[in-house]
Design a protein around this motif. Structure first.
Motif, mmCIF file in Angstrom:
data_model
loop_
_atom_site.group_PDB
_atom_site.id
_atom_site.type_symbol
_atom_site.label_atom_id
_atom_site.label_comp_id
_atom_site.label_asym_id
_atom_site.label_seq_id
_atom_site.Cartn_x
_atom_site.Cartn_y
_atom_site.Cartn_z
ATOM 1 N N UNK A 188 0.838 -1.208 0.000
ATOM 2 C CA UNK A 188 0.000 0.000 0.000
ATOM 3 C C UNK A 188 0.870 1.253 0.000
ATOM 4 N N UNK A 189 0.382 2.309 -0.609
ATOM 5 C CA UNK A 189 1.166 3.549 -0.680
ATOM 6 C C UNK A 189 0.916 4.469 0.504
ATOM 7 N N UNK A 190 -0.041 4.130 1.368
ATOM 8 C CA UNK A 190 -0.399 5.022 2.467
ATOM 9 C C UNK A 190 0.740 5.313 3.423
ATOM 10 N N UNK A 191 1.668 4.376 3.596
ATOM 11 C CA UNK A 191 2.762 4.574 4.538
ATOM 12 C C UNK A 191 3.994 5.206 3.940
ATOM 13 N N UNK A 192 3.963 5.555 2.656
ATOM 14 C CA UNK A 192 5.126 6.147 2.004
ATOM 15 C C UNK A 192 5.255 7.624 2.351
ATOM 16 N N UNK A 193 6.473 8.183 2.295
ATOM 17 C CA UNK A 193 6.636 9.636 2.477
ATOM 18 C C UNK A 193 5.806 10.392 1.449
ATOM 19 N N UNK A 196 7.021 10.631 -2.236
ATOM 20 C CA UNK A 196 7.117 9.320 -2.865
ATOM 21 C C UNK A 196 5.719 8.727 -3.077
ATOM 22 N N UNK A 197 4.814 9.008 -2.130
ATOM 23 C CA UNK A 197 3.444 8.536 -2.314
ATOM 24 C C UNK A 197 2.807 9.177 -3.544
ATOM 25 N N UNK A 198 3.077 10.468 -3.754
ATOM 26 C CA UNK A 198 2.541 11.160 -4.926
ATOM 27 C C UNK A 198 3.063 10.534 -6.216
ATOM 28 N N UNK A 199 4.373 10.259 -6.251
ATOM 29 C CA UNK A 199 4.968 9.619 -7.434
ATOM 30 C C UNK A 199 4.328 8.257 -7.676
ATOM 31 N N UNK A 200 4.188 7.477 -6.608
ATOM 32 C CA UNK A 200 3.640 6.125 -6.744
ATOM 33 C C UNK A 200 2.190 6.151 -7.204
#
Length: 260
Positions: A188-193, A196-200
């Motif tokens: 899941x992308x929720x835990x990314x900075x 980086x979450x925006x990029x993902x």
């Protein structure tokens, strides 16, 4: 259009014969996703927290989409191989539609992908993955997956015609393995900075993976995500339309003009 259909069908047959004559490559491309499912699902599964869902149920749609994105590498290598060995130049001398050769390659890849999806789904069912949505939604998910693969293959065909060298295409294609890593295919992308979450989440793979999870009923759409992930089906269709709209004319033009 009838000329394109006739010539495209002939090129489709040629590409399918090519796949049949390379069974080792076909087996490798079909078994790799299954190996990754077993490895990620059982080795990393206990270390990944997916609230409310089993990790393997989360992983199966993501791996389907990650495998579909491999159409970039497959299309690139086959187009570059034909160009490097002079096959493409010989095709250009024939009185056929200029779109027939890339179309036949993309269509043959789509057939092989559809057939290869069946054993992967069977293994997914064996390890606990289930379709929780309606049959119509499941069919929609598979159709969306095939559309994404088709779009990725056209991108690869253009890049392969552009590089014109199978060694360079192989090296460049290897870099495409990074694309699923920068998406929600595996985690899941929720835990990314934040950045980086925006990029993902603006990675097309994330939109398609979220759409498949939603349609299969495996995981809800995450809250607070970027627009393509917050509206995954619409976002996936839009991404596929953009890829096809950009790379189909570019690939046909590159094939028609060659090195000029």
């Amino acid at each position: 259009m009838s000329m394109l259909a006739y010539d495209g069908t002939a090129m489709l047959g040629r590409q399918l014969l090519r796949l049949r004559n390379n069974p080792g490559l076909l087996i490798l491309t079909q078994t790799m996703p299954i190996s990754m499912l077993l490895f990620f699902g059982y080795v990393f599964g206990s270390a990944v927290a997916v609230p409310g869902e089993e990790y393997r149920s989360f992983l199966v749609p993501g791996l389907l989409v990650a495998t579909a994105s491999g159409g970039i590498m497959a299309g690139m290598f086959q187009a570059a191989q034909d160009t490097h060995r002079g096959v493409t130049n010989r095709f250009r001398t024939l009185p056929m539609s200029r779109a027939a050769v890339p179309l036949g390659q993309a269509a043959a890849d789509l057939v092989a992908t559809a057939l290869g999806t069946v054993p992967f789904l069977l293994v997914g069912l064996a390890v606990g993955w289930r379709v929780e949505g309606s049959p119509l939604e499941a069919v929609g998910a598979l159709a969306l997956l095939m559309l994404f693969r088709f779009a990725c293959t056209w991108a690869g065909i253009y890049l392969g015609l552009l590089t014109r060298n199978e060694e360079a295409a192989g090296q460049l294609g290897g870099a495409t393995f990074l694309l699923p890593l920068l998406s929600s295919a595996y985690i899941p992308t929720g835990g990314l900075p934040g950045w980086l979450r925006t990029v993902a989440e603006w990675n097309p793979i994330s939109a398609v993976a979220t759409a498949l999870r939603d349609l299969f009923g495996n995981a809800p759409v995450p809250d607070g995500a970027a627009w393509p992930v917050a509206h995954p089906v619409a976002g996936s269709v839009l991404w596929c339309a953009v890829l096809l709209g950009v790379f189909v004319p570019l690939a046909v033009r590159q094939y028609a003009h060659g090195e000029r």
